[in-house]
Motif scaffolding. Structure first.
Motif, PDB file in Angstrom:
ATOM      1  N   TYR A 153       0.834  -1.207   0.000  1.00  0.00           N
ATOM      2  CA  TYR A 153       0.000   0.000   0.000  1.00  0.00           C
ATOM      3  C   TYR A 153       0.869   1.257   0.000  1.00  0.00           C
ATOM      4  N   PHE A 154       1.836   1.301   0.899  1.00  0.00           N
ATOM      5  CA  PHE A 154       2.669   2.497   0.997  1.00  0.00           C
ATOM      6  C   PHE A 154       3.616   2.641  -0.200  1.00  0.00           C
ATOM      7  N   SER A 155       4.114   1.534  -0.727  1.00  0.00           N
ATOM      8  CA  SER A 155       4.963   1.644  -1.912  1.00  0.00           C
ATOM      9  C   SER A 155       4.137   2.038  -3.135  1.00  0.00           C
ATOM     10  N   SER A 156       2.871   1.647  -3.172  1.00  0.00           N
ATOM     11  CA  SER A 156       1.985   2.084  -4.258  1.00  0.00           C
ATOM     12  C   SER A 156       1.754   3.588  -4.178  1.00  0.00           C
ATOM     13  N   LEU A 157       1.580   4.097  -2.968  1.00  0.00           N
ATOM     14  CA  LEU A 157       1.443   5.548  -2.810  1.00  0.00           C
ATOM     15  C   LEU A 157       2.710   6.270  -3.260  1.00  0.00           C
ATOM     16  N   ALA A 158       3.859   5.680  -2.938  1.00  0.00           N
ATOM     17  CA  ALA A 158       5.117   6.284  -3.368  1.00  0.00           C
ATOM     18  C   ALA A 158       5.242   6.254  -4.891  1.00  0.00           C
ATOM     19  N   ALA A 159       4.765   5.176  -5.528  1.00  0.00           N
ATOM     20  CA  ALA A 159       4.819   5.084  -6.983  1.00  0.00           C
ATOM     21  C   ALA A 159       3.889   6.107  -7.629  1.00  0.00           C
ATOM     22  N   VAL A 160       2.721   6.311  -7.031  1.00  0.00           N
ATOM     23  CA  VAL A 160       1.790   7.322  -7.551  1.00  0.00           C
ATOM     24  C   VAL A 160       2.413   8.706  -7.412  1.00  0.00           C
ATOM     25  N   LYS A 161       3.027   8.976  -6.268  1.00  0.00           N
ATOM     26  CA  LYS A 161       3.690  10.275  -6.070  1.00  0.00           C
ATOM     27  C   LYS A 161       4.817  10.482  -7.079  1.00  0.00           C
ATOM     28  N   ALA A 162       5.575   9.421  -7.346  1.00  0.00           N
ATOM     29  CA  ALA A 162       6.676   9.527  -8.301  1.00  0.00           C
ATOM     30  C   ALA A 162       6.150   9.727  -9.718  1.00  0.00           C
ATOM     31  N   ASN A 163       5.023   9.118 -10.033  1.00  0.00           N
ATOM     32  CA  ASN A 163       4.446   9.228 -11.367  1.00  0.00           C
ATOM     33  C   ASN A 163       3.836  10.606 -11.600  1.00  0.00           C
ATOM     34  N   ILE A 164       3.172  11.133 -10.586  1.00  0.00           N
ATOM     35  CA  ILE A 164       2.547  12.460 -10.713  1.00  0.00           C
ATOM     36  C   ILE A 164       3.622  13.535 -10.768  1.00  0.00           C
ATOM     37  N   GLY A 165       4.621  13.415  -9.930  1.00  0.00           N
ATOM     38  CA  GLY A 165       5.699  14.407  -9.887  1.00  0.00           C
ATOM     39  C   GLY A 165       5.295  15.604  -9.053  1.00  0.00           C
ATOM     40  N   TYR A 216       6.465  16.376  -6.119  1.00  0.00           N
ATOM     41  CA  TYR A 216       6.686  16.165  -4.684  1.00  0.00           C
ATOM     42  C   TYR A 216       8.182  16.126  -4.434  1.00  0.00           C
ATOM     43  N   SER A 217       8.618  16.887  -3.464  1.00  0.00           N
ATOM     44  CA  SER A 217      10.061  16.958  -3.190  1.00  0.00           C
ATOM     45  C   SER A 217      10.582  15.688  -2.515  1.00  0.00           C
ATOM     46  N   ASP A 218       9.706  14.970  -1.821  1.00  0.00           N
ATOM     47  CA  ASP A 218      10.152  13.773  -1.109  1.00  0.00           C
ATOM     48  C   ASP A 218       9.889  12.480  -1.888  1.00  0.00           C
ATOM     49  N   ALA A 219       9.494  12.581  -3.143  1.00  0.00           N
ATOM     50  CA  ALA A 219       9.183  11.390  -3.938  1.00  0.00           C
ATOM     51  C   ALA A 219      10.467  10.687  -4.374  1.00  0.00           C
ATOM     52  N   ILE A 220      10.429   9.354  -4.314  1.00  0.00           N
ATOM     53  CA  ILE A 220      11.575   8.570  -4.779  1.00  0.00           C
ATOM     54  C   ILE A 220      11.467   8.410  -6.297  1.00  0.00           C
ATOM     55  N   PRO A 221      12.531   8.017  -6.963  1.00  0.00           N
ATOM     56  CA  PRO A 221      12.449   7.812  -8.415  1.00  0.00           C
ATOM     57  C   PRO A 221      11.428   6.737  -8.771  1.00  0.00           C
ATOM     58  N   LEU A 222      10.792   6.873  -9.917  1.00  0.00           N
ATOM     59  CA  LEU A 222       9.725   5.961 -10.337  1.00  0.00           C
ATOM     60  C   LEU A 222      10.230   4.522 -10.450  1.00  0.00           C
ATOM     61  N   ASP A 223      11.435   4.316 -10.966  1.00  0.00           N
ATOM     62  CA  ASP A 223      11.976   2.957 -11.090  1.00  0.00           C
ATOM     63  C   ASP A 223      12.102   2.280  -9.725  1.00  0.00           C
ATOM     64  N   ASP A 224      12.590   3.012  -8.747  1.00  0.00           N
ATOM     65  CA  ASP A 224      12.709   2.453  -7.389  1.00  0.00           C
ATOM     66  C   ASP A 224      11.342   2.175  -6.786  1.00  0.00           C
ATOM     67  N   ALA A 225      10.386   3.059  -7.030  1.00  0.00           N
ATOM     68  CA  ALA A 225       9.042   2.874  -6.486  1.00  0.00           C
ATOM     69  C   ALA A 225       8.365   1.646  -7.103  1.00  0.00           C
ATOM     70  N   LEU A 226       8.529   1.462  -8.413  1.00  0.00           N
ATOM     71  CA  LEU A 226       7.938   0.293  -9.068  1.00  0.00           C
ATOM     72  C   LEU A 226       8.616  -0.998  -8.636  1.00  0.00           C
ATOM     73  N   GLN A 227       9.931  -0.947  -8.439  1.00  0.00           N
ATOM     74  CA  GLN A 227      10.644  -2.126  -7.947  1.00  0.00           C
ATOM     75  C   GLN A 227      10.161  -2.489  -6.546  1.00  0.00           C
ATOM     76  N   SER A 228       9.964  -1.487  -5.712  1.00  0.00           N
ATOM     77  CA  SER A 228       9.457  -1.718  -4.358  1.00  0.00           C
ATOM     78  C   SER A 228       8.048  -2.305  -4.402  1.00  0.00           C
ATOM     79  N   CYS A 229       7.222  -1.809  -5.313  1.00  0.00           N
ATOM     80  CA  CYS A 229       5.864  -2.359  -5.461  1.00  0.00           C
ATOM     81  C   CYS A 229       5.911  -3.833  -5.872  1.00  0.00           C
ATOM     82  N   ALA A 230       6.789  -4.155  -6.819  1.00  0.00           N
ATOM     83  CA  ALA A 230       6.896  -5.538  -7.288  1.00  0.00           C
ATOM     84  C   ALA A 230       7.367  -6.468  -6.168  1.00  0.00           C
TER      85      ALA A 230
END
Length: 127
Positions: free
Chosen positions: A56-68, A70-84
């Motif tokens: 759930y939380f990694s999905s939120l991070a991936a959404v934040k990274a995708n929207i852009g 946000y200063s605290d967002a992690i890179p999209l590749d890392d967020a998707l890897q975390s989701c997987a």
């Protein structure tokens, strides 16, 4: 005046009462044959729940990274890897939990069949 004294017979120990289709003796025997099944089931279930929360939380991070934006967002590749990783953990531990439940039910069924076979009366053949 004497109060009545209740005596119990050797077979009246409360272990032959059925709940869930199996007697207490059968459930205890299954527990003796596989003593750590409950521990494994609890570990796998809690791990699946933990991985689901992490998903759930990694999905939120991936959404934040995708929207852009946000200063605290992690890179999209890392967020998707975390989701997987979290999805694989949640699914894997859930499957292990289901497997433990099925194995326990199969063992109870086997023990119940063995008990029914043990109660059969064998008569000698007449010659």
């Amino acid at each position: 005046n004497l109060s009545p004294i209740l005596f119990s017979t050797p077979n009246d120990d409360g272990l032959s009462e059925k709940f869930g289709g199996y007697t207490t003796k059968q459930r205890l025997r299954e527990e003796v044959e596989s003593p750590f099944r409950k521990v494994r089931l609890a570990f796998f279930s809690f791990s699946a729940a933990s991985a689901s929360v992490a998903l759930y939380f990694s999905s939120l991070a991936a959404v934040k990274a995708n929207i852009g934006g946000y200063s605290d967002a992690i890179p999209l590749d890392d967020a998707l890897q975390s989701c997987a990783i979290n999805a694989a953990g949640a699914i894997g531990f859930a499957l292990l939990s289901v497997r433990e439940l099925k194995i326990g039910a199969a063992n109870l069924e086997r023990i119940a069949k063995g008990g029914m076979l043990a109660r059969l009366v064998v008569d000698p053949a007449v010659e």
